[in-house]
Design an enzyme around this catalytic site. Sequence first.
Site, PDB file in Angstrom:
ATOM      1  N   TYR A  53      37.297  88.344  -2.705  1.00  0.00           N
ATOM      2  CA  TYR A  53      37.873  89.447  -2.998  1.00  0.00           C
ATOM      3  C   TYR A  53      38.904  89.997  -3.689  1.00  0.00           C
ATOM      4  CZ  TYR A  53      37.322  87.459   2.145  1.00  0.00           C
ATOM      5  OH  TYR A  53      36.782  86.864   3.005  1.00  0.00           O
ATOM      6  N   CYS A 106      32.324  73.587 -10.947  1.00  0.00           N
ATOM      7  CA  CYS A 106      31.260  73.820 -11.877  1.00  0.00           C
ATOM      8  C   CYS A 106      31.225  75.099 -11.209  1.00  0.00           C
ATOM      9  CB  CYS A 106      29.898  73.455 -11.707  1.00  0.00           C
ATOM     10  SG  CYS A 106      30.924  71.269 -11.846  1.00  0.00           S
ATOM     11  N   GLU A 122      45.049  91.828  18.421  1.00  0.00           N
ATOM     12  CA  GLU A 122      44.619  90.385  18.022  1.00  0.00           C
ATOM     13  C   GLU A 122      44.591  90.130  16.555  1.00  0.00           C
ATOM     14  OE1 GLU A 122      40.419  91.423  18.372  1.00  0.00           O
ATOM     15  OE2 GLU A 122      39.936  91.194  20.335  1.00  0.00           O
TER      16      GLU A 122
HETATM   17  N1  LLP Z   1      39.987  91.124  16.325  1.00  0.00           N
HETATM   18  C1  LLP Z   1      38.162  90.722  15.216  1.00  0.00           C
HETATM   19  C2  LLP Z   1      37.371  91.156  16.220  1.00  0.00           C
HETATM   20  C3  LLP Z   1      37.963  90.779  13.688  1.00  0.00           C
HETATM   21  O1  LLP Z   1      37.673  90.681  13.505  1.00  0.00           O
HETATM   22  C4  LLP Z   1      39.742  90.267  13.304  1.00  0.00           C
HETATM   23  C5  LLP Z   1      39.583  89.654  11.933  1.00  0.00           C
HETATM   24  C6  LLP Z   1      40.641  89.912  13.459  1.00  0.00           C
HETATM   25  C7  LLP Z   1      40.900  90.044  15.015  1.00  0.00           C
HETATM   26  C8  LLP Z   1      42.114  89.469  12.811  1.00  0.00           C
HETATM   27  O2  LLP Z   1      42.426  90.190  11.538  1.00  0.00           O
HETATM   28  P1  LLP Z   1      43.320  90.250  10.766  1.00  0.00           P
HETATM   29  O3  LLP Z   1      44.343  90.968  11.829  1.00  0.00           O
HETATM   30  O4  LLP Z   1      43.597  88.987  10.292  1.00  0.00           O
HETATM   31  O5  LLP Z   1      43.593  91.154   9.886  1.00  0.00           O
HETATM   32  N2  LLP Z   1      38.341  86.614   5.344  1.00  0.00           N
HETATM   33  C9  LLP Z   1      39.096  87.638   4.560  1.00  0.00           C
HETATM   34  C10 LLP Z   1      39.207  88.803   6.402  1.00  0.00           C
HETATM   35  C11 LLP Z   1      38.645  89.040   7.537  1.00  0.00           C
HETATM   36  C12 LLP Z   1      38.997  89.228   8.719  1.00  0.00           C
HETATM   37  C13 LLP Z   1      37.928  89.101   9.485  1.00  0.00           C
HETATM   38  N3  LLP Z   1      38.419  89.618  10.845  1.00  0.00           N
HETATM   39  C14 LLP Z   1      40.122  87.677   4.417  1.00  0.00           C
HETATM   40  O6  LLP Z   1      40.594  86.628   4.026  1.00  0.00           O
HETATM   41  O7  LLP Z   1      40.898  89.097   3.650  1.00  0.00           O
END
Ligand code: LLP
Length: 420
Positions: free
Chosen positions: A319, A344, A276
């Site tokens: 973050y 703001c 994923e």
């Molecule tokens: N699968 C599940 C169950 C997830 O919760 C997530 C991301 C992914 C796959 C995909 O993860 P990736 O390959 O993109 O790392 N907003 C945060 C990241 C939050 C990720 C949430 N879940 C940021 O901007 O760093």
Amino acid sequence: MMTATTTYRNGQLFVEDVSVSALAERWGTPLYVYSRTMMGNQIRALAGAMAAVKPLICYSVKANSNLAVIDTFLKEGAGLDIVSGGELFRARKAGADPARIVFAGVGKTQDEIEYALKEGILFFTVESESEAVRISDCARRLGVVGRIAFRVNPDVDPQTHKYISTGKKENKFGLDLNRAAAAYAQAARLPNIELAGLHIHIGSQLLNPQPYAEALDKISGLCRDLKVRHASFQYLDIGGGLGIDYKPEQQALEPAQFAAVVLPRLQALGLKVVLEPGRSLVGNAGFLVARVEYVKPGYDKQFVVIDAAMNDLIRPALYQAHHEILAVRETADRITGDLVGPICESGDFLAADRELPAVGPGDYVAVRSAGAYGFSMSSNYNSRRRAAEVMVEGGRAELIRARETWDDLIRNETMFERRG
Ligand code: LLP
């Protein structure tokens, strides 16, 4: 890797074969710009490295949910990882085959479960015993079978920012490994439920592959046992989380490194593999382009005020994330200061206390690594219209989301006295 899609030609920044300032002039700023070629390259690299287990790569829609982005991955043969009814709606609008969609999330509502059951998704990744009961109830009412994979929390440290770590025991995600066997046994007795597999997702922006190894080692015994007990148990979904290079000195977690660690373990289990990935497919394929409005001297640093803000890209504020800042018109001169937006809030910055290209009013800047969790986390705070999005392939550029209008801002609002 880092500059694969951007180059300076005659002192002008290009994304693929398109000049960024031409895009900004044509569609205005703030503007998200995506390289379709890089997205394709990223998913093909991952599929190639993992070819020995022929994984189903379910692009994680939350990273960037624009229809054209989803379509890019569907055309590469991807499935999708979704986390809400809204993402399922997008997936279907983009033409996704429901049989290649997996649905995650700790709080799926009855409506969302019914929608997904009616569409016939591949499986739900299930976060609690009570959610399995709810899926069973919904499936029975609809006269269908709900396929589930419990999300197990393996309690490993993904060595990433605490807000995007998900596989430690203090996180809200997944079932305690010690409870998982009992949860499966209980769910096996539920009507209209099929035990399709097991899911882990330990966190996001992992640069070291070892936590994946640790997690797989912790769950492999349980997987073997479940495979023997249940003929339907076929899938192991190992989530996403592959990290990218946000800084020049960082090394992305490359597909080959990831594969070297996970492949032997996956092959030993002999289950169908689901991945994923979100960020690693789109993060460095996207840029946020903004125009400089003012350069304002502070007490001891410069504030470069641009027309993009934390509502467009919240990662630095949320973050303390680092995004590289490029001048669209190349310059070797540097100033020290903050790149800030007009909102703001003191947290409204895209770069803080940094060495920045020396830009002036009217110049454009490009914020790198903004393809993942950029537009998809954007908001209308301060009644700012959400940005336009453009996709580039070779020398072609197309608008894939128009900038919101002021009417869009108030579309669903009514005056109190007008309600009956
Ligand atoms: N699968 C599940 C169950 C997830 O919760 C997530 C991301 C992914 C796959 C995909 O993860 P990736 O390959 O993109 O790392 N907003 C945060 C990241 C939050 C990720 C949430 N879940 C940021 O901007 O760093």
